[in-house]
Write a protein that holds these residues in place. Structure first.
Motif, short mmCIF file in Angstrom:
data_model
loop_
_atom_site.label_atom_id
_atom_site.label_comp_id
_atom_site.label_asym_id
_atom_site.label_seq_id
_atom_site.Cartn_x
_atom_site.Cartn_y
_atom_site.Cartn_z
N ASP A 177 9.39 0.83 3.51
CA ASP A 177 9.81 1.38 2.23
C ASP A 177 8.65 1.85 1.37
O ASP A 177 8.86 2.59 0.40
CB ASP A 177 10.65 0.35 1.46
CG ASP A 177 10.03 -1.04 1.48
OD1 ASP A 177 10.17 -1.73 2.50
OD2 ASP A 177 9.42 -1.42 0.46
N ASN A 178 7.43 1.45 1.69
CA ASN A 178 6.25 1.92 0.95
C ASN A 178 5.68 3.21 1.51
O ASN A 178 4.68 3.73 1.00
CB ASN A 178 5.17 0.84 0.96
CG ASN A 178 4.71 0.47 2.37
OD1 ASN A 178 5.55 0.18 3.23
ND2 ASN A 178 3.42 0.49 2.62
N ILE A 179 6.30 3.74 2.55
CA ILE A 179 5.82 4.95 3.21
C ILE A 179 6.90 6.02 3.10
O ILE A 179 8.07 5.76 3.39
CB ILE A 179 5.50 4.69 4.70
CG1 ILE A 179 4.45 3.59 4.84
CG2 ILE A 179 5.04 5.97 5.39
CD1 ILE A 179 4.28 3.08 6.26
N ASP A 180 6.52 7.23 2.70
CA ASP A 180 7.47 8.34 2.68
C ASP A 180 7.57 8.89 4.10
O ASP A 180 6.82 9.80 4.49
CB ASP A 180 7.02 9.42 1.71
CG ASP A 180 8.12 10.45 1.42
OD1 ASP A 180 8.88 10.75 2.36
OD2 ASP A 180 8.20 10.94 0.28
N VAL A 225 4.65 7.81 12.09
CA VAL A 225 4.66 6.49 11.45
C VAL A 225 5.09 5.46 12.50
O VAL A 225 6.11 5.63 13.17
CB VAL A 225 5.63 6.45 10.26
CG1 VAL A 225 5.64 5.05 9.63
CG2 VAL A 225 5.25 7.49 9.22
N VAL A 226 4.28 4.43 12.65
CA VAL A 226 4.60 3.36 13.60
C VAL A 226 4.63 2.04 12.85
O VAL A 226 3.99 1.87 11.82
CB VAL A 226 3.58 3.29 14.76
CG1 VAL A 226 3.64 4.54 15.61
CG2 VAL A 226 2.16 3.06 14.24
N THR A 261 0.84 -1.20 0.00
CA THR A 261 0.00 0.00 0.00
C THR A 261 0.87 1.25 0.00
O THR A 261 1.61 1.49 0.96
CB THR A 261 -0.92 0.04 1.24
OG1 THR A 261 -1.64 -1.20 1.32
CG2 THR A 261 -1.89 1.19 1.15
N PRO A 262 0.81 2.07 -1.06
CA PRO A 262 1.70 3.24 -1.14
C PRO A 262 1.18 4.42 -0.33
O PRO A 262 0.06 4.90 -0.54
CB PRO A 262 1.70 3.56 -2.64
CG PRO A 262 0.35 3.11 -3.12
CD PRO A 262 0.00 1.90 -2.29
#
Length: 324
Positions: A80-83, A94-95, A56-57
């Motif tokens: 790696d899919n999360i900026d 972000v957790v 999921t981007p």
């Protein structure tokens, strides 16, 4: 507290314990099945949080188009899919769940190593095709006669090192974020990346995917490994340059590979790695057991709920220390 959490992770979306934890924190839950940037962008409009899987981007565009999002929960370890940088810059936490499958992934990496070391895939295919011959898997080498190199020395690598000690395998590791004294506590010697390539017969990769590690293993790295080398990857597929890996196997620059992750998942039917007897492939399943799935759903739910309550949380992702 009234909040809306979007669930976009097939591993945890049907878990009753996760639902109970989030609802107890005052959250209303919505499910998102589509895993496109546009779908995620629309889903987080007006939402306070989202729980996602590796596919999921959560891009910079998604983050910058929302003014309500407080938390992104990654149902897993890698982000790696999360900026993450964009999230931090926009006051979004972000957790992740960094310790939910340490036992499973370390065991899976060990299983892939043993399968390659003993030629299990080659023998299995030979027997099923009607060949009963001890020579079908040769050459094989005694496991304890080789040195294993760990690339990355986070929780998974540490558990793997402990398991390998009982088999008499010498272990070395490279990790810029872990000091030599910590590695010594696990009976592991710290070396540079270059030295590791020169010394190992077995290589197990445990790094996250980002710019520095993308295609970390390519033509030069495979050429520097011995011809008897076994390469194990349970981290992220793009850490390995797959055409370079295929070429190294075809030219006998290395002996075998055990892969739980690939550059493209699921792989194309014509991916040459799928046809090779000297490669063992599993479908990104190193994380899985019934217990780890439960731990994952509960862990990400508790981490997201804690952020919504304003509580400090040990699972907050720090973009400054990416090798976890």
């Amino acid at each position: 507290m009234d909040s809306t959490i979007v669930l976009c992770d097939e591993k945890t979306v049907d878990q009753t314990d996760q639902v109970e934890i989030l609802e107890a924190a005052g959250a209303t839950l919505e499910t998102l099945d589509k895993k496109t940037e546009a779908a995620v962008e629309a889903a987080v409009s007006g939402a306070d949080g989202i729980i996602v899987d590796a596919a999921t981007p959560v891009t910079r565009r998604v983050i910058e188009r929302t003014d309500t999002l407080e938390v992104v929960g990654r149902a897993g370890i890698g982000v790696d899919n999360i900026d993450v940088e964009a999230a931090v810059n926009n006051d979004i936490t972000v957790v992740n769940v960094p310790d939910y499958s340490l036992e499973e992934v370390s065991t899976h990496a060990f299983a892939l190593l043993l399968a390659c070391n003993r030629g299990i895939s080659q023998y299995d295919r030979a027997v099923k095709s009607g060949t009963w011959d001890w020579k079908a898997g040769r050459p094989l080498h005694r496991l304890s006669s080789g040195t294993l190199g760990l690339v990355g020395f986070g929780g998974i690598a540490r558990r793997l090192a402990a398991k390998l000690r009982t088999f008499g395998v010498d272990v070395i590791a490279t990790d810029p974020y872990v000091d030599a004294s910590t590695m010594r506590d696990y009976g592991v010697g710290k070396v540079s990346f270059d030295e590791l390539l020169e010394r190992v017969e077995y290589l197990s990769i445990h790094v996250p995917l980002y710019d520095e590690t993308r295609h970390m293993f390519s033509v030069d790295e495979f050429e520097r490994l011995p011809e008897s080398a076994i390469v194990i990857n349970t981290s992220r597929g793009p850490v390995i340059d797959e055409p370079a890996l295929v070429a190294a196997l075809e030219s006998s620059e290395i002996a075998r590979a055990g892969l739980d992750v690939l550059e493209s998942e699921p792989p194309a039917p014509d991916n040459p790695l799928l046809e090779r007897d000297d490669v063992v492939v599993t479908p990104h399943t190193a994380w899985y057991s019934r217990a780890s799935r439960r731990d994952l759903s509960e862990g990400v739910a508790r981490a997201v709920a804690a952020v919504l309550r304003g509580d400090p949380n040990h699972s907050v992702v720090d973009p400054e220390t990416p090798w976890i």
